[in-house]
Design a protein around this motif. Structure first.
Motif, mmCIF file in Angstrom:
data_model
loop_
_atom_site.group_PDB
_atom_site.id
_atom_site.type_symbol
_atom_site.label_atom_id
_atom_site.label_comp_id
_atom_site.label_asym_id
_atom_site.label_seq_id
_atom_site.Cartn_x
_atom_site.Cartn_y
_atom_site.Cartn_z
ATOM 1 N N THR A 154 0.843 -1.201 0.000
ATOM 2 C CA THR A 154 0.000 0.000 0.000
ATOM 3 C C THR A 154 0.874 1.243 0.000
ATOM 4 O O THR A 154 0.636 2.192 -0.756
ATOM 5 N N GLY A 155 1.916 1.217 0.853
ATOM 6 C CA GLY A 155 2.817 2.360 0.927
ATOM 7 C C GLY A 155 3.504 2.628 -0.403
ATOM 8 O O GLY A 155 3.639 3.784 -0.814
ATOM 9 N N THR A 156 3.930 1.568 -1.084
ATOM 10 C CA THR A 156 4.611 1.742 -2.370
ATOM 11 C C THR A 156 3.676 2.387 -3.392
ATOM 12 O O THR A 156 4.078 3.305 -4.125
ATOM 13 N N VAL A 157 2.422 1.935 -3.420
ATOM 14 C CA VAL A 157 1.456 2.496 -4.378
ATOM 15 C C VAL A 157 1.229 3.985 -4.089
ATOM 16 O O VAL A 157 1.252 4.827 -5.001
ATOM 17 N N ILE A 158 1.041 4.321 -2.802
ATOM 18 C CA ILE A 158 0.848 5.734 -2.433
ATOM 19 C C ILE A 158 2.102 6.546 -2.772
ATOM 20 O O ILE A 158 2.016 7.679 -3.259
ATOM 21 N N GLY A 159 3.270 5.945 -2.514
ATOM 22 C CA GLY A 159 4.527 6.634 -2.811
ATOM 23 C C GLY A 159 4.638 6.973 -4.294
ATOM 24 O O GLY A 159 4.999 8.093 -4.658
ATOM 25 N N ILE A 160 4.301 6.009 -5.152
ATOM 26 C CA ILE A 160 4.382 6.236 -6.596
ATOM 27 C C ILE A 160 3.336 7.266 -7.026
ATOM 28 O O ILE A 160 3.614 8.169 -7.809
ATOM 29 N N ALA A 161 2.113 7.144 -6.460
ATOM 30 C CA ALA A 161 1.052 8.103 -6.812
ATOM 31 C C ALA A 161 1.484 9.520 -6.438
ATOM 32 O O ALA A 161 1.286 10.473 -7.216
#
Ligand code: ZN
Length: 364
Positions: A154-161
């Motif tokens: 989840t953190g990686t997805v938010i980070g990329i977004a």
């Protein structure tokens, strides 16, 4: 006055987030739903009513016990709420009030009474999210030697977004951040002539400098996407590489995949340069903890996750005090190659030394 109201509001939000993190820490390793059912006492299974579930207060009021059966709850619930509330307050204070990153024009203190600049609301929320996941991952790692993949994913997805929405050098205008040909600076050498290093955005640095023509001059979503993806990839691969080399030297499994996933997430937020430096920085708290543990309890290897989390945040927040020419090294292929070879050799030798220094283990 307004300032303190905002600070109080942010801390309360932090306490509520901390309360939710407790649910994540307890349920994610068991692969249970985070939403249903609501909080229950682990002993008598009675649902905990909302007024007994207030962050910090209920724990103090009930002295850490269940209202129905009186069995005690772990102090961990209290500490995670306290840590998250404090972290939100400190983050808000430095990023919004002190404006350490200079995300908004220092036009006096007028914003205290007016609408808040949305640049730092975005930046603060982005970082508050990362800090929350780092807290949950650290506690989960301490509890069960495992960092739940849903957290870091989840953190990686938010980070990329966030990278796509706030690409380097946002919130700076591109003209200010990108080097221009000046008097006495040969064409193509502008990045070398940057004074004081690179300008930091919310996404601290671009993926490479100078940016390739299809990303130049930065400030577009492609730059943000590539920068976050490169950070995630480097974070994951470097940790896996370290794990492989260290395991080979030590002759047994070292470093979990959870650590690699954690640095993948950090890379998505901060880019690959900070990940690489952060891994070096993380060795310091890990070594201190490791020595203490060797003295106190020789059997247990300490989890690396909390050190990585701390090292990443320290590296990011002290980035403005880095050596001014650091970008020249980090955007220089031969240096990076040499660093990789040196680090790999060093790790391998260190692992072999540790292996031979340890008494032969008996059994598992
Ligand atoms: Zn109970």
């Amino acid at each position: 006055m307004m300032l303190y109201l905002w600070l109080a509001f942010v801390v309360i939000v932090g306490l509520m987030v901390g309360s939710f993190l407790n649910v994540c820490i307890a349920r994610l390793p068991l692969e249970k739903s985070l939403i249903w059912p609501g909080s229950r006492c682990g002993t008598c299974q009675q649902p905990i009513r909302w007024y007994d579930n207030l962050p910090l207060l209920s724990y103090l009021w009930l002295q850490g016990r269940c209202r129905s059966c009186g069995s005690s709850f772990s102090i961990q619930y209290f500490l995670v709420e306290l840590a998250t509330g404090t972290a939100f307050g400190v983050l808000f204070y430095f990023e919004a009030v002190v404006n350490v990153h200079e995300w908004y024009e220092p036009s006096g203190a007028s914003w205290h009474f007016g609408p808040l600049p949305w640049t730092w609301i975005a930046g603060f929320a982005y970082h508050a999210f990362l800090v929350s996941i780092l807290i949950a991952a650290s506690v989960a790692d301490l509890n069960g030697r495992e960092i739940p993949l849903p957290l870091t994913l989840t953190g990686t997805v938010i980070g990329i977004a966030g990278g796509v929405l706030m690409p380097w050098p946002w919130p700076w205008p591109v003209e200010l951040a990108s080097p221009r040909p000046g008097p006495g600076v040969p064409s193509g050498m502008e990045w070398l002539a940057l004074e004081g290093g690179l300008r930091e955005g919310i996404q601290p640095w671009p993926v490479w400098g100078p940016l390739p023509s299809w990303l130049a001059p930065g400030g577009n979503w492609q730059t943000g996407l590539i920068t976050s993806l490169a950070g995630a990839l480097v974070g994951s691969l470097v940790m896996r590489g370290i794990g492989a080399v260290f395991s080979a030297g030590l002759g047994k499994e070292a470093l979990g995949l959870g650590d690699a996933d954690l640095m993948m997430m950090v890379g998505a937020f901060f880019g690959w340069q900070i990940v690489v430096v952060a891994i070096f920085v993380s060795v310091i708290p890990a070594a201190v903890v490791g020595v203490i543990q060797l003295l106190v309890n020789r059997d247990h290897a300490s989890p690396f996750g909390p050190s990585l989390a701390a090292g990443s945040l320290v590296t990011y927040f002290f980035w403005p005090w880095r050596p001014p020419g650091l970008h020249l090294l980090l955007f220089h292929w031969p240096f990076l190659l040499g660093l990789t070879v040196f680090a790999a050799l060093f790790l391998f030798v260190a692992a072999v030394v540790i292996r031979s220094a340890r008494p032969r283990e008996t059994g598992g």
